[in-house]
Design an enzyme around this catalytic site. Structure first.
Site, mmCIF file in Angstrom:
data_model
loop_
_atom_site.group_PDB
_atom_site.id
_atom_site.type_symbol
_atom_site.label_atom_id
_atom_site.label_comp_id
_atom_site.label_asym_id
_atom_site.label_seq_id
_atom_site.Cartn_x
_atom_site.Cartn_y
_atom_site.Cartn_z
ATOM 1 N N GLU A 45 105.198 70.961 -20.978
ATOM 2 C CA GLU A 45 104.260 72.082 -21.082
ATOM 3 C C GLU A 45 104.619 72.921 -22.312
ATOM 4 O O GLU A 45 105.800 73.040 -22.666
ATOM 5 C CB GLU A 45 104.356 72.907 -19.780
ATOM 6 C CG GLU A 45 103.555 74.176 -19.717
ATOM 7 C CD GLU A 45 102.040 73.975 -19.790
ATOM 8 O OE1 GLU A 45 101.569 73.338 -20.745
ATOM 9 O OE2 GLU A 45 101.337 74.522 -18.918
ATOM 10 N N ASP A 46 103.615 73.481 -22.949
ATOM 11 C CA ASP A 46 103.871 74.325 -24.122
ATOM 12 C C ASP A 46 104.548 75.627 -23.723
ATOM 13 O O ASP A 46 105.534 76.051 -24.319
ATOM 14 C CB ASP A 46 102.570 74.619 -24.890
ATOM 15 C CG ASP A 46 101.452 75.147 -23.995
ATOM 16 O OD1 ASP A 46 101.660 75.287 -22.767
ATOM 17 O OD2 ASP A 46 100.360 75.415 -24.523
ATOM 18 N N ASP A 50 103.935 80.757 -18.191
ATOM 19 C CA ASP A 50 103.643 82.188 -18.195
ATOM 20 C C ASP A 50 103.745 82.652 -16.736
ATOM 21 O O ASP A 50 104.845 82.874 -16.232
ATOM 22 C CB ASP A 50 102.230 82.315 -18.793
ATOM 23 C CG ASP A 50 101.729 83.725 -18.979
ATOM 24 O OD1 ASP A 50 101.626 84.446 -17.985
ATOM 25 O OD2 ASP A 50 101.409 84.114 -20.117
HETATM 26 P P1 5GP Z 1 100.343 79.967 -16.512
HETATM 27 O O1 5GP Z 1 99.548 79.159 -15.544
HETATM 28 O O2 5GP Z 1 101.833 79.675 -16.485
HETATM 29 O O3 5GP Z 1 100.058 81.438 -16.390
HETATM 30 O O4 5GP Z 1 99.787 79.647 -17.947
HETATM 31 C C1 5GP Z 1 100.035 78.461 -18.550
HETATM 32 C C2 5GP Z 1 99.098 78.193 -19.695
HETATM 33 O O5 5GP Z 1 98.538 79.388 -20.250
HETATM 34 C C3 5GP Z 1 99.859 77.554 -20.823
HETATM 35 O O6 5GP Z 1 99.844 76.177 -20.718
HETATM 36 C C4 5GP Z 1 99.123 78.020 -22.054
HETATM 37 O O7 5GP Z 1 98.091 77.120 -22.357
HETATM 38 C C5 5GP Z 1 98.545 79.341 -21.650
HETATM 39 N N1 5GP Z 1 99.384 80.448 -22.162
HETATM 40 C C6 5GP Z 1 100.298 81.178 -21.487
HETATM 41 N N2 5GP Z 1 100.879 82.092 -22.279
HETATM 42 C C7 5GP Z 1 100.325 81.926 -23.507
HETATM 43 C C8 5GP Z 1 100.532 82.570 -24.791
HETATM 44 O O8 5GP Z 1 101.354 83.487 -24.988
HETATM 45 N N3 5GP Z 1 99.769 82.090 -25.819
HETATM 46 C C9 5GP Z 1 98.866 81.091 -25.665
HETATM 47 N N4 5GP Z 1 98.202 80.739 -26.759
HETATM 48 N N5 5GP Z 1 98.646 80.469 -24.495
HETATM 49 C C10 5GP Z 1 99.384 80.881 -23.419
#
Ligand code: 5GP
Length: 178
Positions: free
Chosen positions: A102-103, A106
């Site tokens: 995963e990139d 969050d």
């Molecule tokens: P989560 O489900 O953990 O909240 O979010 C995961 C996804 O949200 C990541 O795979 C990514 O695509 C996007 N994301 C979360 N934080 C960032 C950020 O700081 N910048 C960007 N561009 N995408 C984010």
């Protein structure tokens, strides 16, 4: 401080391509050590992880395979709890060692959904490798096994990460100027 504009937002340089390379190598070294003889399947999450996954895979020296899944959870600069599966897991994971790539993690919601889906397919083991981890935003209790960089809760772009579809091609990582 170098600044870039992506759509209407301004970002400042945060992590250089050299630091990125060191972080990717660190993750690859750990995977090479932990998965020797296990023929792991990298499961990269589109779109954001495509650059990290390709750099990571080229630094992995043990035999491995790759496949891709796709979800949508982000809207603009905000994570949402509404996660849609766009491309699912179609591999036979039974008895396989899986490394989710995963990139950025969050809130952790996207990863949780994927972990639940994968678990149903009875793999031999599942580990999570993420390039960036935001501990202040994380709302879950599963472990992230391999972390490239731990960062504050700021919105970032570059190195595969976008704002509104743009900015993925920036070789360095930039954070939003508030
Ligand atoms: P989560 O489900 O953990 O909240 O979010 C995961 C996804 O949200 C990541 O795979 C990514 O695509 C996007 N994301 C979360 N934080 C960032 C950020 O700081 N910048 C960007 N561009 N995408 C984010």
């Amino acid at each position: 401080m170098t600044k870039v504009q992506v759509r209407e937002l301004v970002f400042e340089k945060f992590i250089s391509r050299e630091e990125i390379d060191v972080a990717v190598q660190k993750v690859a070294d750990a995977i090479n050590r932990d998965f020797e003889g296990k023929n792991p399947l990298l499961l990269a999450i589109l779109n954001g992880a495509f650059i990290f996954a390709s750099d990571l895979m080229r630094k992995i020296t043990i035999p491995c395979e790759i496949s891709f899944v796709k979800f949508a959870s982000y809207s603009g600069t905000q994570s949402t709890s509404n996660i849609k599966e766009l491309i699912g897991v179609d591999e036979d994971l039974k008895g396989r060692y899986v490394i989710i790539v995963e990139d950025i993690v969050d809130t952790g919601l996207t990863m949780e959904k994927l972990l639940q889906d994968i678990d149903l397919k009875k793999p031999a083991g599942v580990k999570v490798a993420c390039f960036c981890f935001k501990p202040e935003a994380f709302q879950k209790d599963y472990s992230i096994d391999y972390i490239g960089l731990t960062i504050p809760n700021d919105f970032i772009v570059g190195y595969g990460l976008d704002y509104d579809g743009y900015g993925r091609n920036l070789p360095d990582i930039y954070k939003i100027v508030k």
